[in-house]
Design a protein around this motif. Structure first.
Motif, PDB file in Angstrom:
ATOM      1  N   SER A  43       0.839  -1.206   0.000  1.00 25.95           N
ATOM      2  CA  SER A  43       0.000   0.000   0.000  1.00 25.95           C
ATOM      3  C   SER A  43       0.872   1.253   0.000  1.00 25.95           C
ATOM      4  O   SER A  43       0.636   2.192  -0.772  1.00 25.95           O
ATOM      5  CB  SER A  43      -0.922   0.009   1.220  1.00 25.95           C
ATOM      6  N   VAL A  44       1.883   1.261   0.862  1.00 17.90           N
ATOM      7  CA  VAL A  44       2.802   2.402   0.916  1.00 17.90           C
ATOM      8  C   VAL A  44       3.546   2.543  -0.411  1.00 17.90           C
ATOM      9  O   VAL A  44       3.742   3.650  -0.922  1.00 17.90           O
ATOM     10  CB  VAL A  44       3.790   2.259   2.089  1.00 17.90           C
ATOM     11  N   SER A  45       3.949   1.408  -0.994  1.00 16.14           N
ATOM     12  CA  SER A  45       4.654   1.440  -2.272  1.00 16.14           C
ATOM     13  C   SER A  45       3.779   2.038  -3.371  1.00 16.14           C
ATOM     14  O   SER A  45       4.243   2.852  -4.182  1.00 16.14           O
ATOM     15  CB  SER A  45       5.084   0.019  -2.666  1.00 16.14           C
ATOM     16  N   GLY A  46       2.500   1.655  -3.394  1.00 15.49           N
ATOM     17  CA  GLY A  46       1.576   2.207  -4.383  1.00 15.49           C
ATOM     18  C   GLY A  46       1.398   3.710  -4.224  1.00 15.49           C
ATOM     19  O   GLY A  46       1.368   4.452  -5.204  1.00 15.49           O
ATOM     20  N   VAL A  47       1.294   4.153  -2.972  1.00 14.75           N
ATOM     21  CA  VAL A  47       1.145   5.583  -2.700  1.00 14.75           C
ATOM     22  C   VAL A  47       2.391   6.355  -3.133  1.00 14.75           C
ATOM     23  O   VAL A  47       2.304   7.422  -3.749  1.00 14.75           O
ATOM     24  CB  VAL A  47       0.853   5.829  -1.197  1.00 14.75           C
ATOM     25  N   LEU A  48       3.586   5.798  -2.827  1.00 16.63           N
ATOM     26  CA  LEU A  48       4.835   6.461  -3.226  1.00 16.63           C
ATOM     27  C   LEU A  48       4.949   6.563  -4.746  1.00 16.63           C
ATOM     28  O   LEU A  48       5.398   7.584  -5.276  1.00 16.63           O
ATOM     29  CB  LEU A  48       6.036   5.705  -2.659  1.00 16.63           C
ATOM     30  N   ALA A  49       4.540   5.490  -5.444  1.00 13.17           N
ATOM     31  CA  ALA A  49       4.587   5.523  -6.909  1.00 13.17           C
ATOM     32  C   ALA A  49       3.642   6.586  -7.448  1.00 13.17           C
ATOM     33  O   ALA A  49       3.960   7.303  -8.402  1.00 13.17           O
ATOM     34  CB  ALA A  49       4.237   4.148  -7.473  1.00 13.17           C
ATOM     35  N   TYR A  50       2.464   6.705  -6.824  1.00 16.13           N
ATOM     36  CA  TYR A  50       1.491   7.710  -7.249  1.00 16.13           C
ATOM     37  C   TYR A  50       2.012   9.120  -6.988  1.00 16.13           C
ATOM     38  O   TYR A  50       1.887  10.012  -7.835  1.00 16.13           O
ATOM     39  CB  TYR A  50       0.171   7.480  -6.507  1.00 16.13           C
ATOM     40  N   LEU A  67       4.387   2.421 -16.798  1.00 20.18           N
ATOM     41  CA  LEU A  67       4.440   3.658 -16.013  1.00 20.18           C
ATOM     42  C   LEU A  67       3.037   4.178 -15.756  1.00 20.18           C
ATOM     43  O   LEU A  67       2.748   4.743 -14.707  1.00 20.18           O
ATOM     44  CB  LEU A  67       5.270   4.706 -16.746  1.00 20.18           C
ATOM     45  N   GLY A  68       2.139   3.961 -16.719  1.00 20.94           N
ATOM     46  CA  GLY A  68       0.762   4.404 -16.555  1.00 20.94           C
ATOM     47  C   GLY A  68       0.068   3.736 -15.384  1.00 20.94           C
ATOM     48  O   GLY A  68      -0.830   4.313 -14.765  1.00 20.94           O
ATOM     49  N   MET A  69       0.498   2.503 -15.042  1.00 21.75           N
ATOM     50  CA  MET A  69      -0.111   1.793 -13.924  1.00 21.75           C
ATOM     51  C   MET A  69       0.188   2.459 -12.589  1.00 21.75           C
ATOM     52  O   MET A  69      -0.538   2.275 -11.616  1.00 21.75           O
ATOM     53  CB  MET A  69       0.349   0.336 -13.902  1.00 21.75           C
ATOM     54  N   GLN A  72      -2.464   4.330 -10.902  1.00 24.47           N
ATOM     55  CA  GLN A  72      -3.542   3.567 -10.279  1.00 24.47           C
ATOM     56  C   GLN A  72      -2.953   2.782  -9.108  1.00 24.47           C
ATOM     57  O   GLN A  72      -2.598   1.612  -9.243  1.00 24.47           O
ATOM     58  CB  GLN A  72      -4.175   2.622 -11.302  1.00 24.47           C
ATOM     59  N   PRO A  73      -2.839   3.420  -7.935  1.00 27.27           N
ATOM     60  CA  PRO A  73      -2.156   2.803  -6.790  1.00 27.27           C
ATOM     61  C   PRO A  73      -2.699   1.439  -6.390  1.00 27.27           C
ATOM     62  O   PRO A  73      -1.941   0.548  -6.023  1.00 27.27           O
ATOM     63  CB  PRO A  73      -2.344   3.824  -5.663  1.00 27.27           C
ATOM     64  N   LEU A  74      -4.042   1.250  -6.472  1.00 30.43           N
ATOM     65  CA  LEU A  74      -4.624  -0.028  -6.066  1.00 30.43           C
ATOM     66  C   LEU A  74      -4.198  -1.155  -6.997  1.00 30.43           C
ATOM     67  O   LEU A  74      -3.877  -2.263  -6.551  1.00 30.43           O
ATOM     68  CB  LEU A  74      -6.151   0.073  -6.017  1.00 30.43           C
ATOM     69  N   VAL A  75      -4.178  -0.870  -8.306  1.00 30.90           N
ATOM     70  CA  VAL A  75      -3.748  -1.878  -9.280  1.00 30.90           C
ATOM     71  C   VAL A  75      -2.282  -2.220  -9.059  1.00 30.90           C
ATOM     72  O   VAL A  75      -1.895  -3.398  -9.039  1.00 30.90           O
ATOM     73  CB  VAL A  75      -3.974  -1.364 -10.724  1.00 30.90           C
ATOM     74  N   LEU A  76      -1.468  -1.188  -8.874  1.00 27.73           N
ATOM     75  CA  LEU A  76      -0.038  -1.394  -8.652  1.00 27.73           C
ATOM     76  C   LEU A  76       0.209  -2.186  -7.376  1.00 27.73           C
ATOM     77  O   LEU A  76       1.021  -3.113  -7.353  1.00 27.73           O
ATOM     78  CB  LEU A  76       0.671  -0.046  -8.586  1.00 27.73           C
ATOM     79  N   ALA A  77      -0.511  -1.848  -6.301  1.00 28.97           N
ATOM     80  CA  ALA A  77      -0.359  -2.567  -5.034  1.00 28.97           C
ATOM     81  C   ALA A  77      -0.757  -4.027  -5.184  1.00 28.97           C
ATOM     82  O   ALA A  77      -0.085  -4.927  -4.657  1.00 28.97           O
ATOM     83  CB  ALA A  77      -1.195  -1.893  -3.950  1.00 28.97           C
ATOM     84  N   ALA A 123      11.614   6.198  -1.203  1.00 33.30           N
ATOM     85  CA  ALA A 123      11.285   7.499  -0.612  1.00 33.30           C
ATOM     86  C   ALA A 123      12.459   8.466  -0.738  1.00 33.30           C
ATOM     87  O   ALA A 123      12.285   9.641  -1.092  1.00 33.30           O
ATOM     88  CB  ALA A 123      10.899   7.328   0.854  1.00 33.30           C
ATOM     89  N   ALA A 124      13.672   7.960  -0.481  1.00 38.68           N
ATOM     90  CA  ALA A 124      14.864   8.803  -0.616  1.00 38.68           C
ATOM     91  C   ALA A 124      15.059   9.234  -2.066  1.00 38.68           C
ATOM     92  O   ALA A 124      15.481  10.366  -2.346  1.00 38.68           O
ATOM     93  CB  ALA A 124      16.098   8.036  -0.129  1.00 38.68           C
ATOM     94  N   GLN A 125      14.717   8.341  -2.988  1.00 40.68           N
ATOM     95  CA  GLN A 125      14.872   8.653  -4.413  1.00 40.68           C
ATOM     96  C   GLN A 125      13.935   9.780  -4.839  1.00 40.68           C
ATOM     97  O   GLN A 125      14.317  10.665  -5.609  1.00 40.68           O
ATOM     98  CB  GLN A 125      14.592   7.391  -5.238  1.00 40.68           C
TER      99      GLN A 125
END
Length: 197
Positions: A43-50, A67-69, A72-77, A123-125
């Motif tokens: 979930s955190v990873s999806g939010v960071l990507a968004y 990249l388009g995914m 969509q944080p839920l799909v990515l998660a 996150a650092a990136q």
């Protein structure tokens, strides 16, 4: 786990990854806690990507499908969750085929912890990309190296293996085999892109 425990474990993971993996396994947390950690991590990873797509937008016509995914944080998660569970299954199953004794439950815990370590780098990136984009790119390469290194070290700790190069070789062979199988499945489902004539 307190914040101090978390920081100590993160430092130990970088300096003594096998010892950190053994400590995680020895905690014998219930399976429910391991699944909850997985859900939280993806979930955190999806939010960071968004957040990354919002901070660094790409023109609409130039967005690759993958990249388009990230928009969509839920799909990515969900995809990351499947990938982590599959990775844990392979870590446990392939290791046992080569004489290891690791369990899926422990492999799941270790793969989730690898994901958490990568989240710190992610996150650092994002922060570095705002100030020093060149360094952010280098950090991305280091993240791949960190993933491979931790996976090898954790697999050794999980199964009691001693040879890092052999584990790395088997890991690459497994990834190649998985890619081969997935390409057949995608082709059968008609999801493979058509080759230009």
């Amino acid at each position: 786990m307190t914040s101090d425990d978390f920081k100590t474990l993160a430092r130990r993971t970088l300096s003594e990854p096998e010892q950190a993996a053994r400590w995680l396994i020895a905690q014998d947390w219930p399976m429910q806690a391991r699944w909850m950690a997985l859900v939280l991590a993806v979930s955190v990873s999806g939010v960071l990507a968004y957040v990354s797509t919002l901070a660094f937008p790409v023109p609409e016509g130039e967005v690759p499908a993958m990249l388009g995914m990230s928009r969509q944080p839920l799909v990515l998660a969900g995809m990351q969750m499947v990938a982590i569970v599959l990775g844990a299954g392979l870590m446990a199953g392939v290791g046992r085929m080569f004489g290891g004794h690791g369990r899926f439950e422990d492999a799941l815990l270790l793969t989730v912890w690898i994901e958490i370590m990568l989240l710190i780098v992610q996150a650092a990136q994002i922060v570095l990309s705002l100030a020093l984009p060149a360094l952010a790119g280098i950090l991305g390469i280091l993240a791949v190296a960190l993933f491979l290194w931790l996976t090898v070290q954790f697999t050794k700790a999980l199964h009691g293996f001693t040879s890092g190069p052999k584990v790395l070789l088997v890991m690459f062979a497994t990834l190649l085999a998985m890619g081969f199988v997935l390409s057949f499945i995608l082709a059968a489902l008609g999801l493979m892109p058509e080759m230009p004539q």
